[in-house]
Design an enzyme around this catalytic site. Structure first.
Site, PDB file in Angstrom:
ATOM      1  N   HIS A  37       0.812  -1.169   0.003  1.00  0.00           N
ATOM      2  CA  HIS A  37       0.030   0.008  -0.243  1.00  0.00           C
ATOM      3  C   HIS A  37       0.777   1.317  -0.081  1.00  0.00           C
ATOM      4  CE1 HIS A  37      -3.582   2.437   1.286  1.00  0.00           C
ATOM      5  NE2 HIS A  37      -2.939   3.254   1.610  1.00  0.00           N
ATOM      6  N   GLU A  38       1.697   1.221   0.849  1.00  0.00           N
ATOM      7  CA  GLU A  38       2.627   2.584   1.026  1.00  0.00           C
ATOM      8  C   GLU A  38       3.532   2.610  -0.157  1.00  0.00           C
ATOM      9  OE1 GLU A  38       2.113   4.576   3.157  1.00  0.00           O
ATOM     10  OE2 GLU A  38       0.603   3.663   4.289  1.00  0.00           O
ATOM     11  N   HIS A  41       1.968   4.432  -2.883  1.00  0.00           N
ATOM     12  CA  HIS A  41       1.930   6.019  -2.635  1.00  0.00           C
ATOM     13  C   HIS A  41       3.270   6.386  -3.287  1.00  0.00           C
ATOM     14  CE1 HIS A  41      -1.884   6.295  -1.027  1.00  0.00           C
ATOM     15  NE2 HIS A  41      -1.631   5.614   0.272  1.00  0.00           N
TER      16      HIS A  41
END
Length: 381
Positions: A37-38, A41
């Protein structure tokens, strides 16, 4: 027990070791989901030309950190989280100071949209890839062996027994439990000729399904036909060619997405009890039990949780990515950013609501495991 009223060191070490083992699958599952997820980003921010000040996997004390090209990469002690810190990502950072070209808030709305959206998108991509792998390696499938025959059911009255393996229904061969139940439910209550294997023999049984009223996990009432049997412990693994696995994974992903949205909608509208939700303790329990079945079921569970996290994180709740996307949408419509103070207050409210939800699901898990009753008994005695 060493006879002096104390638990011996070896026993204590064994308990501690078992606790660590039970938590490891959860660290594995959440660690992968949070990291990917990170990473979404991070990659999107870098591609957009945003200055990423820090990329951390985990929270708390830093175990290792290095700095490369202006970005600090850190691995922290608590592996159940992570974050990407971008320059100029909040209004208070830039209050009274001109935005720099590589600040997050200096980017055009579409670039900011993709940066915010990328985390959940990567969770979704990961779930899809894991499901493809599961279908290629062998998806866990429940066989047609009967685990339990319900009392006074058509199955019991016809002589069907525990451990009977159902081979065919009205001449149609069945290998999976869902194939069998679909045929029974679509029988319209007609007499069925069922062939079963009992020990070394094949036995023919004739029975008539019974019309019953059941509720699904959402509380919706359905009228179905059943014979009164529960599945046994027979599990086998169904492997698919790569192209077919791709299609099966896509269909599974769509079903999971629809089920997640439906569940969230029912929870919001009160048609589904919040008690069905699980928190960290529930995930630990699920992951620990699933890991005992092997890595393929654990990958499957990771995909399921990943879809839920992707959908949940995109809800328009301040403090989630979806909340920031909602503010961005308003900015595009109004052609000016939503007031920093409004965003700050709403984000604080959203954070408090999320913490309340977290406290509730943790209490829910404790109650489900029977720890509350055990604590009450301890206090009383």
């Amino acid at each position: 027990y060493n006879g002096s009223g104390c638990v011996g060191a070896r026993g204590g070490e064994s308990i501690l070791f078992n606790m660590i083992l039970s938590v490891l699958p959860t660290i594995f599952v959440l660690g992968i989901l949070i990291t990917i997820h990170e990473l979404g980003h991070f990659i999107c921010a870098k591609a957009a030309g945003v200055n990423v000040e820090k990329f951390s996997i985990g929270f708390g004390p830093e175990i290792v950190k290095v700095k490369r090209a202006g970005t600090v990469y850190a691995l922290s002690l608590i592996p159940l989280g992570g974050f990407v810190k971008m320059a100029g990502e909040t209004f208070d950072e830039r209050e009274g100071v001109a935005l720099k070209p590589d600040d997050f808030l200096a980017q055009k709305p579409m670039k900011r949209f993709w940066i915010l959206f990328a985390g959940s998108f990567m969770n979704y991509v990961l779930a899809f890839v894991l499901l493809i792998f599961v279908f290629i390696a062998g998806a866990p499938t429940i066989g047609t062996t009967v685990g339990d025959v319900l009392k006074d059911s058509p199955a019991e009255q016809s002589g069907l027994k525990n451990d009977d393996k159902i081979l065919s229904i009205d001449g149609v061969e069945v290998n999976e439990w869902t194939e069998m139940t679909d045929l029974i439910q679509n029988s319209d209550g007609q007499l069925l000729d069922i062939k079963v294997r009992r020990a070394e023999d094949e036995v023919n049984i004739r029975l008539q399904p019974k019309k019953v009223e059941t509720k699904d996990i959402f509380g919706d009432v359905h009228i179905v036909y059943q014979i009164g049997v529960a599945s046994g412990s027979e599990i086998f693994y169904t492997r698919y060619p790569a192209l077919q696995a791709f299609g099966e994974a896509w269909q599974a992903l769509m079903r999971l997405t629809a089920l997640t949205y439906k569940s969230i909608f029912r929870l919001i509208t009160g048609r589904l009890s919040l008690k069905v939700m699980s928190g960290p303790l529930g995930i630990i329990d699920m992951a620990s039990k699933t890991a005992k079945q092997g890595m393929i079921p654990l990958f499957q569970l990771t995909a399921y949780i990943g879809v839920f996290l992707a959908v949940f994180n995109l809800l328009p709740i301040p403090a989630l990515d979806g909340g920031h996307l909602f503010f961005l949408l308003l900015e595009v419509i109004w052609r000016k950013p939503v007031s920093f103070h409004v965003q700050e207050r709403l984000t604080q409210v959203g954070f408090v609501l999320l913490m309340c939800l977290m406290a509730f699901v943790v209490y829910n898990d404790i109650d489900r495991f029977g720890w509350i009753d055990a604590l009450k008994d301890l206090i009383v005695h």
